[in-house]
Design a protein around this motif. Structure first.
Motif, PDB file in Angstrom:
ATOM      1  N   ASP A 111       9.205  -5.645  -6.293  1.00  0.00           N
ATOM      2  CA  ASP A 111       8.263  -4.863  -7.342  1.00  0.00           C
ATOM      3  C   ASP A 111       8.213  -3.389  -6.626  1.00  0.00           C
ATOM      4  N   GLY A 112       8.559  -3.155  -5.661  1.00  0.00           N
ATOM      5  CA  GLY A 112       8.615  -1.992  -4.870  1.00  0.00           C
ATOM      6  C   GLY A 112       7.126  -1.792  -3.928  1.00  0.00           C
ATOM      7  N   THR A 113       6.202  -3.027  -3.938  1.00  0.00           N
ATOM      8  CA  THR A 113       5.148  -2.884  -3.176  1.00  0.00           C
ATOM      9  C   THR A 113       5.440  -3.327  -1.661  1.00  0.00           C
ATOM     10  N   GLN A 114       4.824  -2.820  -0.847  1.00  0.00           N
ATOM     11  CA  GLN A 114       4.863  -3.104   0.503  1.00  0.00           C
ATOM     12  C   GLN A 114       3.905  -3.949   1.094  1.00  0.00           C
ATOM     13  N   VAL A 115       4.346  -5.244   1.822  1.00  0.00           N
ATOM     14  CA  VAL A 115       3.281  -5.887   2.213  1.00  0.00           C
ATOM     15  C   VAL A 115       3.689  -6.276   3.755  1.00  0.00           C
ATOM     16  N   THR A 116       2.691  -6.640   4.456  1.00  0.00           N
ATOM     17  CA  THR A 116       2.966  -7.012   6.029  1.00  0.00           C
ATOM     18  C   THR A 116       2.902  -8.636   6.128  1.00  0.00           C
ATOM     19  N   GLU A 117       3.881  -9.042   6.484  1.00  0.00           N
ATOM     20  CA  GLU A 117       4.085 -10.528   6.800  1.00  0.00           C
ATOM     21  C   GLU A 117       4.579 -10.822   8.135  1.00  0.00           C
TER      22      GLU A 117
END
Lengths: 172, 427
Positions: free
Chosen positions: B30-36
């Protein structure tokens, strides 16, 4: 390089091992042997109250080892400035008797209430310990230290004390 | 190959354990950036690729892995970690060199005791006589003063460090990296020499009026005993030079820093009656020249006191000599102003001397210390006593270290003229 707790002269008897209290505390907190196992001889420590047997040699924390943040950044020290991994509360640790100590701040000195020590407390005042911190000796306390000198504090506004061991006696 | 991969896996696992898991930023559908947290296999691949890109050869790569494995300080491991950590520190220290600049160093053996014997010489009376006569007789005596110089021991605090951490192994090197006992001992010894130079004359200091000693009955303890032919009015009366006052006039009072600086501004007015300025240099040359060739304790025929051109100046004061000489707007510049403009102001060619101003951050503002070809002080040392002590306890897992050195110094009255202390600001 003066920290808030310094042992200026050691006692030659060496460190004493035992089981630490189950609470976190800074390095140098005054502890006493509150119990000894009759079979194994293992000591159990509690915060020094009325009597002190030694000062814990490292910080004590609840939980094992360094925190995830400290691990991630791989520093050789952690915020308290010590170089060793802290003891785990409730686990074995060591206390160190001393002939002379220098302490500063509220982690080590009771500054209000019964037996409060301030910048105005005179030299030669009899010193005992309560809840792991130094205070003016009260009736029935073991007097094991005297206030030798009010030192210049590292942090302004604090009280910094030079305490020297004396022959132990019970305050009348 | 499998054994090498296991080796590298173990190395990376250790890195991950010590430094946490590797985080990465990913962009979702969905275009969101997350840190994993990156999976371990991904981390291993990234680790190997990073290591390989940074290495010019297989040998270099192997050396890096071995060095990182053995590195106990964690510095190399940090370089391999995904988190780039740059460490800094904010402790500042400065060395000054008063001992080496103003004291002659003599090494003593362990059983030697430093003793100074002050002798004085005698003048023979010369007179005319008849061609068949004989002169009168005189008995020779030599006043003498014997002084024993004390020796003291100085030592650092005992530094106690733990040598075993159950989780981290030997942490003592990290602790020792924050201290430098040898440096601090060296600075302390130099400070003791500086303090002696500036002590009161009654406490053995160097700077003050020579009349302090000249009135003594025992000639051997005086600054000098002069031959009758010497006009002592030429000789300096003090080596503690203070800033002049207006009352001294444009010519200045002898053995003060001239109040009116010879350099005049564009209006023709004398300037710069305070601060480090040309008048200080004049005072140094005047003092040295005033002794002529008869400096005491420098041989039978005397020796000239010659400025070396080096002056220890408080670091914030040096600029004043440039400010007094910099070109004023629309003013024809002089050679000295050109010199400063071209070469700066920490060295000057002036009054026949090559001056070098040594900025020092350890001395108070307003006072400077010129160096001459001779030194006023003697510093004794007993190298046998200079030691570092290391005590290791493998039972309680700690190490204690400390260092000691000897300190012994004196300033002879006869050698006080070899130094000057100049104050160039108003008291």
């Amino acid at each position: 390089m003066n920290s808030n707790f310094e042992i200026r002269r050691n006692r030659l008897t060496g460190t004493i091992s035992g089981t630490l209290p189950a609470t976190a505390m800074p390095v140098g907190t005054a502890l006493m042997i509150s119990a000894k196992d009759a079979d194994t001889g293992v000591n159990t420590f509690a915060l020094a109250s009325g009597r002190v047997d030694g000062f814990v040699t490292k910080e004590v924390r609840v939980g094992v080892g360094l925190t995830a943040t400290e691990l991630a950044y791989g520093l050789n020290t952690y915020p308290s400035g010590e170089f060793s991994t802290p003891y785990t509360a409730g686990n074995p640790g060591s206390i160190e008797p001393a002939e002379a100590i220098e302490i500063e701040g509220s982690d080590y000195i009771i500054g209000s209430g019964t037996g409060a020590i301030t910048n105005a407390t005179a030299a030669e005042t009899e010193i005992s310990f309560y809840s792991g911190k130094a205070r003016v000796a009260q009736t029935n306390d073991y007097v094991q230290f005297r206030l030798a000198k009010q030192m210049t504090p590292v942090n302004g506004g604090n009280c910094r004390l030079y305490l020297e061991a004396v022959q132990t006696y019970i305050k009348a | 190959m499998k054994a090498i991969k296991q080796e590298l896996d173990t190395l990376l696992n250790r890195c991950l354990t010590l430094h946490g898991t590797i985080h990465r930023t990913v962009t979702k559908e969905d275009g969101t950036q997350v840190t994993e947290i990156a999976p371990r296999d991904t981390a291993v691949r990234e680790f190997i690729e990073t290591l390989a890109k940074n290495s010019a050869s297989d040998r270099e790569l192997a050396d890096k892995i071995i060095a990182a494995w053995d590195d106990k300080t964690g510095k190399l491991q940090r370089e391999l970690s995904a988190a780039r950590i740059e460490q800094t520190q904010n402790f500042i220290a400065s060395e000054s060199n008063f001992r080496s600049m103003f004291f002659e160093t003599i090494s003593l053996g362990p059983e030697d005791q430093a003793t100074i014997i002050n002798n004085t010489r005698n003048e023979m009376r010369i007179s005319e006589m008849g061609d068949d006569g004989t002169p009168e007789k005189v008995r020779v005596t030599t006043p003498q003063e014997v002084t024993t110089v004390g020796v003291r021991l100085i030592a650092s605090d005992i530094v106690r460090v733990k040598t075993l951490d159950l989780y981290r192994g030997d942490v003592s090197s990290s602790a020792r990296a924050t201290i430098n006992t040898a440096r601090d001992l060296r600075i302390k010894i130099d400070r003791l020499h500086y303090n002696l130079l500036n002590a009161a004359l009654a406490s053995g200091g160097c700077y003050g009026a020579f009349s302090y000693e000249q009135a003594r009955t025992n000639k051997a303890t005086r600054i000098y005993v002069n031959h009758s032919v010497i006009d002592t009015s030429h000789l300096p009366t003090t080596n503690l030079i203070v800033n002049g006052t207006a009352a001294g006039g444009t010519g200045g009072t002898r053995f003060t820093v001239r109040y009116y600086d010879p350099v005049k501004d564009s209006a023709g007015s004398a300037t710069s009656y305070t601060g480090f300025r040309q008048a200080v240099l004049l005072a140094i040359i005047d003092y040295a020249a005033s002794w002529g060739d008869l400096l005491p304790d420098a041989g039978d025929s005397g020796t000239r006191l010659v400025p070396t051109g080096e002056i220890i100046v408080p670091s914030s004061d040096v600029i004043n000599i440039a400010l007094t000489m910099m070109p004023v707007t629309n003013m024809t510049s002089t050679d000295i102003q050109n010199q400063i403009a071209m070469n700066g102001y920490f060295s000057l060619n002036l009054l026949g001397m090559n001056w070098r101003f040594i900025p020092d951050v350890t001395i108070p503002a307003g006072t400077c210390y010129p160096r001459f070809n001779l030194m006023p002080g003697i510093s004794f040392e007993k190298p046998n006593w200079h030691r570092e002590f290391v005590k290791t306890d493998d039972i309680e897992n700690y190490e204690e270290r400390w260092q000691r050195a000897t300190y012994s110094a004196t300033i002879l009255s006869q050698r006080r003229p070899r130094a000057m202390k100049i104050t160039y600001i108003a008291a």
